[in-house]
Design a protein around this motif. Structure first.
Motif, PDB file in Angstrom:
ATOM      1  N   GLY A  52     -30.650  79.512 -64.245  1.00 40.84           N
ATOM      2  CA  GLY A  52     -30.292  77.984 -65.776  1.00 40.84           C
ATOM      3  C   GLY A  52     -29.226  78.687 -65.500  1.00 40.84           C
ATOM      4  N   GLY A  54     -26.590  76.185 -64.384  1.00 42.38           N
ATOM      5  CA  GLY A  54     -26.567  74.988 -63.496  1.00 42.38           C
ATOM      6  C   GLY A  54     -25.150  75.921 -62.629  1.00 42.38           C
ATOM      7  N   ASP A 138     -33.922  79.173 -69.916  1.00 48.90           N
ATOM      8  CA  ASP A 138     -34.360  78.277 -68.833  1.00 48.90           C
ATOM      9  C   ASP A 138     -34.368  76.539 -68.732  1.00 48.90           C
ATOM     10  N   ASP A 139     -34.724  76.320 -69.786  1.00 52.98           N
ATOM     11  CA  ASP A 139     -34.117  74.611 -70.259  1.00 52.98           C
ATOM     12  C   ASP A 139     -32.925  73.951 -70.349  1.00 52.98           C
ATOM     13  N   ASN A 140     -31.870  75.012 -70.122  1.00 49.75           N
ATOM     14  CA  ASN A 140     -30.237  74.398 -70.106  1.00 49.75           C
ATOM     15  C   ASN A 140     -30.387  73.925 -71.657  1.00 49.75           C
ATOM     16  N   LYS A 187     -31.248  66.701 -68.171  1.00 47.42           N
ATOM     17  CA  LYS A 187     -31.257  66.240 -67.645  1.00 47.42           C
ATOM     18  C   LYS A 187     -31.351  64.948 -67.077  1.00 47.42           C
ATOM     19  N   ILE A 228     -25.438  70.601 -63.073  1.00 54.85           N
ATOM     20  CA  ILE A 228     -27.354  70.836 -62.411  1.00 54.85           C
ATOM     21  C   ILE A 228     -27.803  70.813 -63.537  1.00 54.85           C
ATOM     22  N   GLY A 229     -29.158  69.873 -63.466  1.00 55.28           N
ATOM     23  CA  GLY A 229     -30.022  70.038 -64.478  1.00 55.28           C
ATOM     24  C   GLY A 229     -29.387  69.138 -66.004  1.00 55.28           C
TER      25      GLY A 229
END
Length: 414
Positions: A52, A54, A138-140, A187, A228-229
């Motif tokens: 997580g 990025g 994990d969900d950023n 995202k 990322i994400g």
């Protein structure tokens, strides 16, 4: 003193530059070396985490540090090739303990081996909460998460990290910089950016409310363009954190990899310095975006160093590095990166600042251009070699051989 240095010293003196003063100033500038280059941003938590944020190091070069002791040994080697006294920037998930605390349970005692090691070597510690590589990231989303329980978890983590940083500062007798960066973003295109930013603002306010002695700890906040994400929206954008740093009168961290590649971070220094009391730099080399390549002695680094010197910002700027490359020797990356930052600072200190500024103030841009170009031919390398020699640090082929020899000694790590 070598003949080469004496000749170089005379060449700089013709321009009114005192090389002895420049070297003395450089020797007093600490650079905070980032621990995460040594193990590819893995950390040493005994609790299982998650990816997580990025954060990704690419490559599988042999020799990655697998334990705190291996990482400290690698750092000892690297510091031994770098002139000057420097610091170590430690992330929270690099704790060294047999216990298994979660992020909202960590305490200063979980970092005692690091503190003892640093104190024995005269190295100051800086610190960072770790808002990534955890199941609750994990969900950023961390401090801006819609779930109040998750926000509370990360607020507690941040508060405990601030207590640890203050403990470092008190124990070592020097201010510990604690930098707050979160991966929060979206995202795809969000429909309620305001709500996410309001939650982040409120969480930061709660996290930073406990007061600590400024002599022991300095808070900093760090923005990012995207990752990322979180390609569509980063909650903690540059504008967000610039406003927040002004609001709280805390340090603003500028990471060279966290902006569009065409932006000049050097240009931002004097702009934000008028509004915030302190600056923190994360010096990196973004080849495309936040790709965190080892810094080169290139135009970006030279411009950064010159701005720090010419704008008089060194007294209120903390310099740290932030790159991680697993395709090359990790210890060599540290050594080359720190030394390049030092070389850039030395070059800036060896410029006839008053003469250059006088030409610009007189609107004599021809003189400014002529001076700038002629100064590039001065023998900077001879001054750097002398600086290293006085610190008993190698240069040239000897340095390259030392780097290769150590890499061969750690290449067998699984």
């Amino acid at each position: 003193m070598t003949t080469a240095y004496e000749q170089a010293r005379a060449a700089f003196a013709e321009w009114g530059v005192d090389t002895e003063s420049a070297m003395a100033t450089l020797a007093r500038i600490p650079i905070s070396v980032h621990c995460w280059q040594g193990d590819d941003v893995g950390g040493f938590e005994r609790k299982s985490g998650a990816s997580g944020g990025g954060i990704q190091a690419t490559g599988n070069h042999p020799g990655r540090a697998r334990t705190p002791d291996e990482l400290r040994a690698d750092l000892d080697f690297a510091y031994g090739l770098i002139p000057g006294r420097h610091r170590l920037n430690l992330h929270a998930f690099y704790m060294d303990t047999d216990e298994t605390p979660d992020r909202d349970q960590i305490e200063l005692r979980h970092f005692t081996p690091w503190l003892d090691w640093a104190r024995d070597r005269g190295i100051g510690l800086d610190f960072n909460p770790t808002f990534f590589a955890h199941a609750k990231a994990d969900d950023n989303l961390t401090l801006s998460h819609p779930d109040a329980g998750i926000r509370d978890f990360w607020i507690e983590h941040g508060q405990r990290c601030r207590e640890i940083a203050a403990g470092f500062g008190k124990a070592q007798g020097s201010q510990c910089v604690i930098n707050h960066w979160v991966p929060d973003g979206s995202k795809d295109i969000p429909v309620d950016r305001m709500a996410a930013r309001e939650r982040l603002w409120a969480s930061l306010d709660r996290m930073l409310t406990p007061q600590h002695d400024r002599a022991h700890m300095l808070d900093a906040v760090e923005s990012k363009l995207f990752g990322i994400g979180v390609e569509a929206m980063t909650v903690g954008s540059h504008e967000f954190y610039l406003g927040y740093a002004i609001h709280r009168r805390i340090a603003l961290c500028l990471d060279m990899g966290h902006f569009h590649p065409t932006e000049s971070v050097a240009d931002k220094l004097s702009a934000v310095a008028l509004s915030v009391p302190d600056l923190l730099l994360h010096v990196s080399r973004p080849m495309r975006w936040d790709s965190d390549h080892v810094i080169l002695l290139n135009d970006d680094i030279l411009a950064m160093a010159q701005e720090l010197v010419f704008a008089g910002l060194l007294p209120r700027t903390r310099i740290g590095l932030d790159f991680f490359d697993a395709t090359i020797s990790r210890t060599a990356a540290w050594v080359i990166g720190v030394r390049n930052m030092q070389k850039a600072l030395l070059r800036a200190l060896l410029l006839p600042q008053d003469r250059l500024k006088a030409a610009e103030a007189a609107l004599d841009f021809t003189q400014r251009l002529a001076l700038t170009e002629e100064l590039k031919d001065l023998p900077f390398a001879a001054i750097w070699a002398e600086h290293c020699a006085r610190a008993d640090r190698p240069t040239g082929a000897t340095l390259v051989a030392d780097l290769a020899r150590y890499q061969a000694s750690v290449a067998g790590r699984g």
